[in-house]
Design an enzyme around this catalytic site. Structure first.
Site, PDB file in Angstrom:
ATOM      1  N   LYS A  66       0.851  -1.276  -0.040  1.00  0.00           N
ATOM      2  CA  LYS A  66       0.050   0.072   0.012  1.00  0.00           C
ATOM      3  C   LYS A  66       0.797   1.000  -0.046  1.00  0.00           C
ATOM      4  CE  LYS A  66      -4.043   1.857   0.300  1.00  0.00           C
ATOM      5  NZ  LYS A  66      -3.918   2.775  -0.465  1.00  0.00           N
ATOM      6  N   LYS A  90       4.873   2.169   8.700  1.00  0.00           N
ATOM      7  CA  LYS A  90       3.636   2.837   9.210  1.00  0.00           C
ATOM      8  C   LYS A  90       2.494   1.865   9.258  1.00  0.00           C
ATOM      9  CE  LYS A  90       3.417   6.862   7.157  1.00  0.00           C
ATOM     10  NZ  LYS A  90       3.227   7.818   6.003  1.00  0.00           N
ATOM     11  N   LYS A 102       5.267   2.756  -2.656  1.00  0.00           N
ATOM     12  CA  LYS A 102       5.445   3.884  -3.014  1.00  0.00           C
ATOM     13  C   LYS A 102       5.308   4.178  -4.653  1.00  0.00           C
ATOM     14  CE  LYS A 102       4.421   8.016  -0.794  1.00  0.00           C
ATOM     15  NZ  LYS A 102       3.624   8.195   0.020  1.00  0.00           N
ATOM     16  N   THR A 185      -5.637  12.193   6.858  1.00  0.00           N
ATOM     17  CA  THR A 185      -4.098  12.342   7.462  1.00  0.00           C
ATOM     18  C   THR A 185      -4.354  13.527   8.422  1.00  0.00           C
ATOM     19  OG1 THR A 185      -3.390  11.455   5.187  1.00  0.00           O
ATOM     20  CG2 THR A 185      -1.789  12.646   6.747  1.00  0.00           C
ATOM     21  N   ASN A 216      -3.674  19.868   1.978  1.00  0.00           N
ATOM     22  CA  ASN A 216      -4.628  19.068   2.594  1.00  0.00           C
ATOM     23  C   ASN A 216      -4.456  18.463   4.101  1.00  0.00           C
ATOM     24  OD1 ASN A 216      -6.964  17.241   2.301  1.00  0.00           O
ATOM     25  ND2 ASN A 216      -5.503  15.752   2.629  1.00  0.00           N
ATOM     26  N   SER A 347      -7.553   4.802   4.223  1.00  0.00           N
ATOM     27  CA  SER A 347      -7.526   4.083   2.930  1.00  0.00           C
ATOM     28  C   SER A 347      -7.976   2.465   3.229  1.00  0.00           C
ATOM     29  CB  SER A 347      -5.989   4.233   2.311  1.00  0.00           C
ATOM     30  OG  SER A 347      -6.115   5.231   1.603  1.00  0.00           O
TER      31      SER A 347
END
Length: 413
Positions: A66, A90, A102, A185, A216, A347
């Site tokens: 992810k 994470k 990523k 986030t 954001n 997510s």
């Protein structure tokens, strides 16, 4: 310092406490696969433009990989590799059944039109569609991308593989996205700031906040903290630092950002405007929240940082040498692999909803986010206190131990 080198330093510090063998450390740290592709598109004027795209898949011992998809002119293989490994630790820290990945394209999206960004996204999917999927690697928004880019990505991928909205997260709600994903986030950053401040026996009304970056993440963190009665005295973006000693009007700033092109704060007047980099070194700030790019606190400026608490809303905002100095000074740092994990957590909720073909309410998303982040925070805090370690080392130890255990159970050692 290269971004991946910084991650390796933090990794090694935790691995020492876990007594990991050198060969096993290397196996856990190095990515499983790195892909670099050329992405060519036709510009609106008919000319040809070429860009380089990346997808790094770090680890899948705990589940599908992810990680975000970043459009930024500084994207390169080293940065992508570092961020992919960060995602592994994470997701493990917050105990999601994922590994890390990523991706990104080296491009300044502000130099492209809306249609050019769509063509760029679809061309990138054409290059990597066979290595991503709902059971293998699930992209999400990151710097320079948003729900619209995710919708294009999903649409192009499904041309090859058929209907499967779980291939990507951060989609528009109308396209099977999760309610609350956009705020996740920043909301997570705000929640954990509140919890850490209370752990340090401080009161919100007496704890002054400065947030570097009002995109954001930074804007939603500011909104949550303002509603929790923290005085947010400074925020910044590429146009400057916006400062008000008795606290900014965050709802007004939020509205101003939404009403202006690219979400910039230029033109906002109900405050003092200082140079962009002034925010990091403000004298009257208790909590500093870097929520922009990585590598903003280094040996060169660490001595000028006055905040006693730093919340890493961005990925890798503190270089290891500066992190060591801050720890020795008694500055409390909440590390990125915990502080900004709210996005990947929601997510995950979106992916779960897509797989179940069932939608959650916003209240349920927020409740589940609070539960997940709170549990992870308490685990890291207790480990830090029991072993007399920094919160960063404690978080890495928890994440690495979980990945180590999954790898051993799979019989790969």
């Amino acid at each position: 310092m290269r971004a991946f080198d910084a991650i390796q330093i933090y990794f090694d510090a935790a691995a020492e406490h876990l007594d990991l063998e050198p060969a096993f450390r290397e196996a856990l740290l190095m990515p499983q696969r790195e892909v670099q592709v050329q992405v060519s598109i036709e510009r609106d004027d008919g000319s040809l433009a070429n860009f380089v795209g990346f997808r790094v898949q770090h680890d899948n011992s705990r589940g599908p990989m992810k990680g975000g998809l970043r459009y930024h002119h500084e994207v390169d293989l080293d940065e992508t590799r570092a961020l992919a490994s960060l995602m592994t630790w994470k997701t493990a820290v917050v105990d999601l059944p994922y590994g890390g990945a990523k991706g990104g394209i080296g491009v300044n999206p502000r130099e492209l039109s809306h249609r050019e960004i769509e063509r760029l996204t679809r061309a990138f999917v054409d290059q990597i569609h066979d290595i991503v999927g709902p059971d293998t690697d699930i992209p999400a928004p990151d710097m320079g991308t948003d729900h619209q880019v995710m919708a294009w990505f999903r649409n192009q991928w499904e041309k090859y593989h058929g209907f499967q909205p779980a291939v990507i997260t951060g989609k528009p709600v109308e396209q099977y996205g999760a309610k609350g994903r956009e705020e996740a986030t920043g909301r997570g950053v705000g929640m954990l700031t509140f919890k850490l401040v209370r752990r340090l026996s401080r009161q919100p009304k007496e704890t002054r906040i400065a947030i570097q970056g009002f995109g954001n993440v930074g804007s939603h963190a500011a909104k949550f903290l303002h509603e929790s009665e923290f005085p947010v005295v400074a925020v910044s973006d590429t146009t400057g630092t916006y400062y008000k000693a008795d606290g900014l009007d965050i709802p007004a700033l939020f509205h101003h950002r939404l009403q202006h092109e690219h979400g910039l704060l230029a033109g906002y007047t109900d405050c003092e405007v200082l140079p962009m980099n002034a925010l990091l070194e403000l004298e009257d700030v208790d909590v500093l929240i870097p929520a922009a790019l990585g590598g903003v606190i280094t040996e060169d400026n660490v001595d000028r940082i006055k905040a006693s608490v730093i919340i890493e809303a961005a990925n890798g905002p503190i270089f290891p040498a500066a992190d060591k100095i801050l720890y020795e000074r008694g500055v409390t740092v909440l590390p990125d692999i915990l502080a900004n994990a709210g996005g990947v957590t929601v997510s995950y909720f979106e992916w779960v909803q897509n797989r179940q073909h069932y939608r959650w309410t916003l209240d349920r998303v927020r409740q589940e986010l609070d539960h997940t982040m709170s549990s992870a925070f308490e685990n890291v805090w207790q480990t830090s206190q029991e072993k007399d370690l920094s919160l960063r080392t404690a978080a890495y130890m928890i994440g690495i131990a979980r990945v180590q255990r999954a790898t051993e159970l799979a019989g790969l050692t």
